[in-house]
Design a protein around this motif. Structure first.
Motif, short mmCIF file in Angstrom:
data_model
loop_
_atom_site.label_atom_id
_atom_site.label_comp_id
_atom_site.label_asym_id
_atom_site.label_seq_id
_atom_site.Cartn_x
_atom_site.Cartn_y
_atom_site.Cartn_z
N TYR A 72 7.75 44.82 16.73
CA TYR A 72 7.41 45.81 15.13
C TYR A 72 8.18 46.92 14.78
CZ TYR A 72 3.24 48.76 13.24
OH TYR A 72 2.67 49.24 12.65
N GLY A 73 7.27 47.01 13.18
CA GLY A 73 8.73 47.51 12.76
C GLY A 73 9.51 47.20 12.04
N TRP A 74 10.69 47.64 10.54
CA TRP A 74 11.40 47.29 9.44
C TRP A 74 12.64 47.96 10.71
CZ3 TRP A 74 6.84 48.51 6.84
CH2 TRP A 74 6.53 47.22 6.52
N LYS A 143 11.52 56.05 13.25
CA LYS A 143 11.57 55.93 14.38
C LYS A 143 12.86 55.52 15.07
CE LYS A 143 7.56 54.58 17.20
NZ LYS A 143 7.87 56.11 17.73
N LEU A 208 14.18 52.57 13.35
CA LEU A 208 12.74 51.62 12.72
C LEU A 208 11.97 52.20 11.64
CD1 LEU A 208 11.04 50.19 15.95
CD2 LEU A 208 13.02 49.20 14.52
N VAL A 210 8.70 52.37 10.29
CA VAL A 210 6.82 51.83 10.09
C VAL A 210 6.26 52.16 9.04
CG1 VAL A 210 7.37 50.78 12.67
CG2 VAL A 210 6.43 53.14 12.22
#
Length: 227
Positions: A72-74, A143, A208, A210
């Protein structure tokens, strides 16, 4: 969901562009899982018992929520090689300068290096060279990598987490109306248990980004059931 500026009927659109030519494109996070292992979250209790009886050893990858968080997330990667060392008076760093031909959007750190300080805080800031544009109805959270103690046990730094909610860099209304912008500058916390310098190589995963819903768009209430 109703249609909002910068959104479709089902999703918001978030844009990105490079600030430096050395920057890596954001990518979906995909930690190193073991897909051949059974996902016990979707397994009937009878099958779980059979697997347990066979001597199967459970690891964190077998947990559905852990596996989801790991995708989850970039992911944002370091655009350059650098080294950071703690000193009694703070820290020192080594990194190449940001050359004019590498500045696609005309932005760089105060020192002109990929690493800089955040004012006089004593914390290093790594400039990763990506600018995001996001609808103002959302916030963008920066994050650390989830569970990096497990997937990157030799990592000697962590990332300060925060949510970008203000127009750090205002986006012109004629360009993307209803959008705000920010750049991926990550604050780094060095591991206090080691005196060795922290070395970050070009392409190493840093943190990350998000999207999150801002508190003003939801409320929390206790669910009270009637007898």
């Amino acid at each position: 969901m109703s249609t909002l500026p910068g959104s479709t009927d089902e999703k918001w659109v978030i844009y990105w562009e490079r600030e430096y030519s050395t920057a890596f494109a954001p990518e979906r996070l995909k930690l190193d899982f073991h897909p051949h292992r059974p996902l016990m979250t979707n397994m009937p209790l009878s099958e779980q018992r059979e697997v347990a009886a066979s001597g199967y050893k459970v690891i964190p990858d077998d947990c559905g929520p852990v596996r989801f968080a790991g995708q989850y997330g970039w992911l944002i990667r370091s655009p350059t090689d650098c080294r950071i060392r703690k000193k009694g008076s703070g820290f020192e760093w080594q990194s190449p300068p940001i050359r004019p031909e590498e500045q696609l959007l005309g932005y760089k750190s105060f020192s002109g290096m990929y690493i800089d300080t955040i004012l006089n805080s004593g914390f290093p800031k790594l400039y990763c060279g990506i600018r995001f544009y996001y609808p103002m109805e959302l916030g963008m959270m920066m994050k650390d990598l989830p569970n990096h103690f497990y997937y990157f046990p030799k990592r000697t730094f962590s990332i300060w987490e925060g949510i970008k909610t203000q127009e750090y860099k205002v986006t012109p209304d004629d360009f993307l109306p209803g959008y705000a912008a920010f750049v991926t500058n990550f604050l780094i916390q060095l591991d206090s248990s080691t005196e060795e310098p922290t070395t970050i190589l070009r392409g190493d995963p840093i943190g990350l980004v998000v999207p999150v819903l801002l508190p003003k768009h939801f409320t929390l209430q206790e669910l009270k059931r009637t007898p």
